[in-house]
Design an enzyme around this catalytic site. Structure first.
Site, PDB file in Angstrom:
ATOM      1  N   HIS A 217       0.654  -1.137  -0.065  1.00 40.59           N
ATOM      2  CA  HIS A 217       0.077  -0.130   0.009  1.00 40.59           C
ATOM      3  C   HIS A 217       0.913   1.393   0.041  1.00 40.59           C
ATOM      4  O   HIS A 217       0.463   2.335   0.289  1.00 40.59           O
ATOM      5  CB  HIS A 217      -0.823   0.081   1.257  1.00 40.59           C
ATOM      6  CG  HIS A 217      -1.841  -1.330   1.371  1.00 40.59           C
ATOM      7  ND1 HIS A 217      -3.000  -1.357   0.930  1.00 40.59           N
ATOM      8  CD2 HIS A 217      -1.626  -2.504   2.307  1.00 40.59           C
ATOM      9  CE1 HIS A 217      -3.223  -2.485   1.094  1.00 40.59           C
ATOM     10  NE2 HIS A 217      -2.742  -3.174   1.733  1.00 40.59           N
ATOM     11  N   LYS A 344      17.738  20.439 -11.444  1.00 44.31           N
ATOM     12  CA  LYS A 344      17.150  19.037 -11.766  1.00 44.31           C
ATOM     13  C   LYS A 344      17.798  18.039 -12.397  1.00 44.31           C
ATOM     14  O   LYS A 344      18.824  18.336 -13.183  1.00 44.31           O
ATOM     15  CB  LYS A 344      15.834  19.720 -12.472  1.00 44.31           C
ATOM     16  CG  LYS A 344      14.762  20.351 -11.978  1.00 44.31           C
ATOM     17  CD  LYS A 344      14.127  19.621 -10.695  1.00 44.31           C
ATOM     18  CE  LYS A 344      13.166  18.723 -11.233  1.00 44.31           C
ATOM     19  NZ  LYS A 344      12.109  18.876 -11.945  1.00 44.31           N
ATOM     20  N   GLU A 351      10.031   7.684 -16.785  1.00 42.38           N
ATOM     21  CA  GLU A 351       8.871   8.350 -17.040  1.00 42.38           C
ATOM     22  C   GLU A 351       8.233   8.034 -18.370  1.00 42.38           C
ATOM     23  O   GLU A 351       7.016   7.753 -18.200  1.00 42.38           O
ATOM     24  CB  GLU A 351       8.986   9.838 -16.662  1.00 42.38           C
ATOM     25  CG  GLU A 351       9.630  10.132 -15.431  1.00 42.38           C
ATOM     26  CD  GLU A 351       9.667  11.444 -15.041  1.00 42.38           C
ATOM     27  OE1 GLU A 351       8.883  12.375 -15.605  1.00 42.38           O
ATOM     28  OE2 GLU A 351      10.721  12.099 -14.604  1.00 42.38           O
TER      29      GLU A 351
END
Length: 442
Positions: A217, A344, A351
């Site tokens: 979970h 970044k 992705e």
């Protein structure tokens, strides 16, 4: 789609507009029929006029392979809409393979001479050479890969090429090509799966003994070895390869000889062509042979499950590369940056793996919808099965390759992971087990 090659067929008589008009009496000579040319207005600008000189007349189009009974050629709009050469030229190698096997069988059965067979085989070799050298001109007016190659063969060797289509329709021809293509594509995908599995096993071996938090979970659950988690991916991929192998075995039957849908009365040897092309056997039912797309549906279904598995790997590694987790650091060679935020470092490949899974699943849904409700046997709708299949294979192959590349270029941050272990009561289950052993049930 099937070709009408027999010279004994009679072309039906159709009334032309001129015939209809000539049999009508015109009661009012000033009435303008919509079928008659409109008189030019004296106010019509010059640029609206049309020249009818012989210099501007369009050249007559090449007669189609199926064009024996037709008096008129299709319009440019219809030709553009119905062509498939823009994408099915990918089948050229398999189309040539099928034609070689078919020509050899026709010669063995006495349907063409061995001299004709040799001319056909030599011409097909030259066409394949030209295609691979980038010298072959694909023509839209020849519709598809089959007619482009056959017409080019006729240009090369003449009359023998016209005998190649004996006892063959484009219906069974395209299915033969497509099954051969899918068979090769499955082999390539399985190879890519094995490459990713090896990369994951190496990654596990390089991090032997590293304990990480295990999650259920997305909440911390129990401590597990990183090796154990990585090998879970390997197991998923192994089932993926197994599904593809099962699909390969089911698709490996030869439709050649089914012709349009009812076979042929000519004495062909379907077992000879089947064996020459590496199929297990000829397909038993000719109607099923030209209408079946189960093999493509199964193939794209297997690809979709692979895509789902890869998307799960992608999601996990994207999370682990975040500052919140910090479990892995991708190398610069598999990362991208931001055009505005200099700090970044994004795990973009994974992705996109996560994102492209939607595309592969969409290809399957496209094909399922395409096949729904089609009557037997062949329908032109089925021309649309190629593009989603080509896209699915290209996409899933890229996803597998970049996932393997990413796995080879990440580092697990031992210290960050060790700092994360004390939080979340990961040993709670171990303590409960200890109490059970002491007869202290919880």
């Amino acid at each position: 789609m099937e070709s009408l090659r027999s010279s004994s067929l009679q072309t039906p008589f159709f009334f032309s507009q001129s015939t209809v008009l000539s049999n009508k009496s015109v009661s009012n000579p000033r009435t303008i029929s919509p079928l008659m040319p409109r008189a030019k207005s004296r106010f019509e600008p010059l640029w609206c006029t049309t020249s009818h000189s012989s210099e501007t007349e369009a050249k007559p189009k090449e007669t189609k392979l199926w064009g024996g009974r037709f008096e008129d050629s299709v319009t440019d709009i219809v030709e553009k809409f119905t062509e498939s050469i823009s994408f099915d030229k990918q089948l050229y190698k398999h189309d040539i393979m099928g034609s070689k096997a078919h020509a050899s069988m026709l010669a063995e059965q006495g349907l063409i001479s061995f001299s004709d067979r040799d001319s056909i085989l030599k011409g097909l070799d030259e066409i394949e050479r030209r295609i691979e050298a980038g010298e072959f001109v694909w023509r839209t007016d020849r519709e598809d890969v089959h007619m482009n190659i056959e017409a080019a063969l006729t240009d090369l060797v003449g009359e023998p090429a016209k005998k190649l289509h004996t006892a063959r329709s484009r219906n069974d021809q395209v299915l033969t090509d497509f099954r051969l293509w899918c068979r090769d594509a499955i082999d390539r995908i399985i190879s890519s799966i094995r490459h990713l599995q090896v990369a994951l096993v190496k990654l596990a071996l390089n991090n032997e003994g590293l304990i990480i938090p295990g999650y259920t979970h997305l909440q911390r659950a129990q401590p597990v070895l990183l090796q154990h988690l990585l090998l879970a991916y390997v197991e998923q991929l192994d089932r993926d390869a197994g599904r593809l192998l099962d699909c390969r075995a089911r698709l490996n039957f030869c439709p050649l000889g089914a012709c349009a849908l009812a076979g042929t009365g000519l004495p062909i040897d379907r077992f000879m062509t089947s064996e020459a092309l590496g199929f297990t056997a000829p397909m038993r039912n000719s109607i099923d042979a030209v209408s079946d797309r189960d093999f493509v549906l199964e193939f794209l279904s297997a690809n979709s499950i692979i895509a789902v598995h890869l998307s799960r790997i992608g999601e996990e590694w994207v999370l682990w590369a975040s500052e919140e987790f910090g479990f892995i650091t991708p190398s610069d060679s598999v990362s991208t940056g931001s055009s505005i935020m200099p700090q970044k470092k994004n795990p973009d490949p994974m992705e996109l793996v996560r994102g492209k899974s939607a595309r592969v699943i969409g290809d399957l849904v496209t094909l399922l919808t395409l096949c729904k409700g089609l009557p037997l046997a062949y329908n032109r709708d089925l021309q649309e099965d190629k593009e989603p299949t080509f896209d699915s294979v290209k996409t899933i192959t890229g996803m597998l390759e970049v996932s393997a590349e990413f796995a080879q270029n990440i580092t697990f941050n031992d210290k960050r992971i060790q700092k994360a272990l004390p939080a979340g009561y990961l040993d709670a289950t171990t303590l409960a087990d200890y109490l059970v052993k002491k007869a202290r049930y919880f």
